[in-house]
Design a protein around this motif. Sequence first.
Motif, mmCIF file in Angstrom:
data_model
loop_
_atom_site.group_PDB
_atom_site.id
_atom_site.type_symbol
_atom_site.label_atom_id
_atom_site.label_comp_id
_atom_site.label_asym_id
_atom_site.label_seq_id
_atom_site.Cartn_x
_atom_site.Cartn_y
_atom_site.Cartn_z
ATOM 1 N N UNK A 172 -21.394 -75.686 -57.460
ATOM 2 C CA UNK A 172 -22.172 -75.486 -56.242
ATOM 3 C C UNK A 172 -21.216 -75.534 -55.060
ATOM 4 N N UNK A 173 -21.280 -74.532 -54.195
ATOM 5 C CA UNK A 173 -20.467 -74.522 -52.984
ATOM 6 C C UNK A 173 -21.290 -75.136 -51.866
ATOM 7 N N UNK A 174 -20.781 -76.218 -51.302
ATOM 8 C CA UNK A 174 -21.534 -76.995 -50.320
ATOM 9 C C UNK A 174 -20.759 -77.077 -49.009
ATOM 10 N N UNK A 175 -21.393 -77.703 -48.017
ATOM 11 C CA UNK A 175 -20.739 -77.953 -46.743
ATOM 12 C C UNK A 175 -19.807 -79.161 -46.882
ATOM 13 N N UNK A 176 -18.764 -79.234 -46.062
ATOM 14 C CA UNK A 176 -17.796 -80.327 -46.226
ATOM 15 C C UNK A 176 -18.362 -81.720 -46.007
ATOM 16 N N UNK A 177 -19.478 -81.842 -45.284
ATOM 17 C CA UNK A 177 -20.072 -83.163 -45.055
ATOM 18 C C UNK A 177 -20.975 -83.610 -46.214
ATOM 19 N N UNK A 178 -21.128 -82.779 -47.242
ATOM 20 C CA UNK A 178 -22.025 -83.098 -48.356
ATOM 21 C C UNK A 178 -21.298 -83.767 -49.530
ATOM 22 N N UNK A 195 -14.423 -68.785 -59.826
ATOM 23 C CA UNK A 195 -14.500 -68.086 -61.115
ATOM 24 C C UNK A 195 -13.834 -68.891 -62.230
ATOM 25 N N UNK A 196 -12.696 -69.500 -61.926
ATOM 26 C CA UNK A 196 -12.005 -70.302 -62.937
ATOM 27 C C UNK A 196 -12.799 -71.569 -63.249
ATOM 28 N N UNK A 197 -13.305 -72.224 -62.240
ATOM 29 C CA UNK A 197 -14.053 -73.469 -62.459
ATOM 30 C C UNK A 197 -15.341 -73.241 -63.235
ATOM 31 N N UNK A 198 -15.966 -72.078 -63.054
ATOM 32 C CA UNK A 198 -17.231 -71.795 -63.743
ATOM 33 C C UNK A 198 -17.054 -71.565 -65.240
ATOM 34 N N UNK A 199 -15.812 -71.525 -65.708
ATOM 35 C CA UNK A 199 -15.583 -71.503 -67.148
ATOM 36 C C UNK A 199 -15.988 -72.837 -67.785
ATOM 37 N N UNK A 200 -15.967 -73.888 -66.975
ATOM 38 C CA UNK A 200 -16.227 -75.221 -67.539
ATOM 39 C C UNK A 200 -17.321 -75.978 -66.817
ATOM 40 N N UNK A 201 -17.604 -75.628 -65.543
ATOM 41 C CA UNK A 201 -18.526 -76.417 -64.727
ATOM 42 C C UNK A 201 -19.626 -75.543 -64.120
ATOM 43 N N UNK A 202 -20.754 -76.191 -63.811
ATOM 44 C CA UNK A 202 -21.763 -75.591 -62.943
ATOM 45 C C UNK A 202 -21.327 -75.880 -61.512
ATOM 46 N N UNK A 250 -12.150 -64.339 -46.768
ATOM 47 C CA UNK A 250 -12.207 -65.152 -47.990
ATOM 48 C C UNK A 250 -13.664 -65.498 -48.288
ATOM 49 N N UNK A 251 -14.119 -65.184 -49.497
ATOM 50 C CA UNK A 251 -15.500 -65.413 -49.911
ATOM 51 C C UNK A 251 -15.597 -66.806 -50.533
ATOM 52 N N UNK A 252 -16.226 -67.735 -49.841
ATOM 53 C CA UNK A 252 -16.261 -69.114 -50.327
ATOM 54 C C UNK A 252 -17.113 -69.268 -51.584
ATOM 55 N N UNK A 253 -17.984 -68.307 -51.875
ATOM 56 C CA UNK A 253 -18.873 -68.433 -53.044
ATOM 57 C C UNK A 253 -18.372 -67.669 -54.263
ATOM 58 N N UNK A 254 -17.489 -66.714 -54.040
ATOM 59 C CA UNK A 254 -16.976 -65.922 -55.158
ATOM 60 C C UNK A 254 -15.493 -65.658 -54.942
ATOM 61 N N UNK A 255 -14.651 -66.469 -55.553
ATOM 62 C CA UNK A 255 -13.209 -66.358 -55.404
ATOM 63 C C UNK A 255 -12.538 -66.862 -56.680
ATOM 64 N N UNK A 256 -11.241 -66.841 -56.726
ATOM 65 C CA UNK A 256 -10.543 -67.206 -57.966
ATOM 66 C C UNK A 256 -10.734 -68.675 -58.326
ATOM 67 N N UNK A 257 -10.970 -69.538 -57.350
ATOM 68 C CA UNK A 257 -11.266 -70.945 -57.656
ATOM 69 C C UNK A 257 -12.624 -71.075 -58.342
ATOM 70 N N UNK A 304 -16.089 -77.473 -51.642
ATOM 71 C CA UNK A 304 -16.206 -76.894 -50.306
ATOM 72 C C UNK A 304 -14.884 -76.246 -49.922
ATOM 73 N N UNK A 305 -14.954 -75.250 -49.035
ATOM 74 C CA UNK A 305 -13.772 -74.541 -48.565
ATOM 75 C C UNK A 305 -13.752 -74.530 -47.042
ATOM 76 N N UNK A 306 -12.592 -74.819 -46.459
ATOM 77 C CA UNK A 306 -12.409 -74.658 -45.014
ATOM 78 C C UNK A 306 -11.032 -74.087 -44.746
ATOM 79 N N UNK A 307 -10.884 -73.478 -43.572
ATOM 80 C CA UNK A 307 -9.580 -73.069 -43.034
ATOM 81 C C UNK A 307 -8.885 -71.986 -43.850
ATOM 82 N N UNK A 308 -9.679 -71.113 -44.497
ATOM 83 C CA UNK A 308 -9.099 -70.005 -45.250
ATOM 84 C C UNK A 308 -8.971 -68.770 -44.364
ATOM 85 N N UNK A 309 -8.304 -67.771 -44.882
ATOM 86 C CA UNK A 309 -8.071 -66.536 -44.143
ATOM 87 C C UNK A 309 -9.377 -65.761 -43.963
ATOM 88 N N UNK A 310 -9.390 -64.873 -42.986
ATOM 89 C CA UNK A 310 -10.565 -64.042 -42.725
ATOM 90 C C UNK A 310 -10.873 -63.186 -43.942
#
Length: 327
Positions: free
Chosen positions: A33-39, A24-31, A15-22, A7-13
Motif C-alpha cells: 500500500x502506498x501511503x502518505x509519509x505521516x501514516x 513492482x519488485x516488492x509486490x512479488x512478496x508483499x501486499x 515518478x509514479x509513486x504507485x507504479x515503479x520499480x520499487x 511512501x515516496x517523497x522528493x523524487x524526480x518529476x
Amino acid sequence: MKDIKITFTDFWAGFDIRNNFFTRVLRRKYNVSVVQPYEKPDIHIYSFFGTEHLKYDNLKLYYTGENDVPNFNFCDYAISFHHLNLRDRHLRLPLYVIYPAFERLRSQPPEVSEALFERNFCSVLISNNNNCDSMRLDFLNLLNGYRNVASGGRYANNVGGPVDDKLEFISNYKFNLAFENSLVYGYTTEKIIDPLGTKAVPIYWGNPDIELEINPKSFINIHKFETVYKSLEYIKYVDCNQSEYLEILSANPIENSPYLNWEEMLLDFLDNIIESKTKYVTSYGASGSIFREQVQKERLYGHKTIVNNIDNIEKASRLWRKIRKFR
C-alpha cells in the motif's frame, strides 16, 4: 502475503509513486500500500530532489540516480552508484538497470551483420552542456574534426531538432559518443547502456571502473588511452576496419554483469529493511546534532519563503490599487 506500507517523497518529476520499480519488485512478496509519509510507513523512500523527508521520523531509504554520495546522517539505508561497504545499509544498483536498453540486452544476445558497418558515423545526445565536465564537449569538438557527429540533443543540434526516440536515433549510427557528465568512480548511467542495447559501439568516458560491470570488449574506453588523441586514432582505425568493428559489436556487453538478476538483489535488500526494522539514524551525538540543524535550516528557509511570498503579494496588491486609481 504480508501487508506493508511504503511512501515516496522528493523524487524526480514524472515518478509514479504507485507504479515503479520499487513497488513492482516488492509486490512479488508483499501486499503493498502506498501511503502518505505521516501514516507511519514501513519504509519511507526519498530521493535527491527535495527535503520533504526531513519532516518525518520514519525508517528511511535514500535512492539516488545522481552522482552524489548518500548522507547516512539522514538516511538509515541507501541505494546509489557508489561501491560502498556499510554492512546492510547500502546497495549499489545503477539506475540503468530499469532502462529498456538493459532489458533488451538481458533478453536478446548480440546479433550482427555486415550491414551495420555501413551505417553513418556517430551520434551524440547532449542537452546538459553547462553542468558537466568540459571533457564531454571538448571530445565532441575533437571528433567533429575527423567526421561530422550527428547531434540529436538540444546542444549543437544538427538533425533538425531534438529527437523523439533516443534509441531509434542511436541505432542509425555505427558509434555513439557516450560521455557521463562527470568523472566519478562507480557512476555509470544509461549513457553506455543505450548504444549497447541498440547495436552501436559506445565511445565511453566517465566511470574509470566501468569494466567491472561492462564487458571491455564491447565498447571503446577512453580511459584506457594515454591521450585523447591516441583514442581518436583508434576510433579512426575501427571506423575504417570492418572486421575490428564487427568484433567489438559481437561481444556480449553484460555477459558477466553483476546486475543480471537485479530484481532479486533489490528485493533481498528491501526485505531485510522491512523484516529487521533497524533504524540507524540517531538523535544523539554529533550526527544527531547535524540532523537537527538541517531540519531547523529547512524550517527557517520555508518560513522565509512564505514571508517573502506574502510580501510580494502585498506589493503586487498595492501596485494594482495604484494602477486602478489612475485608470
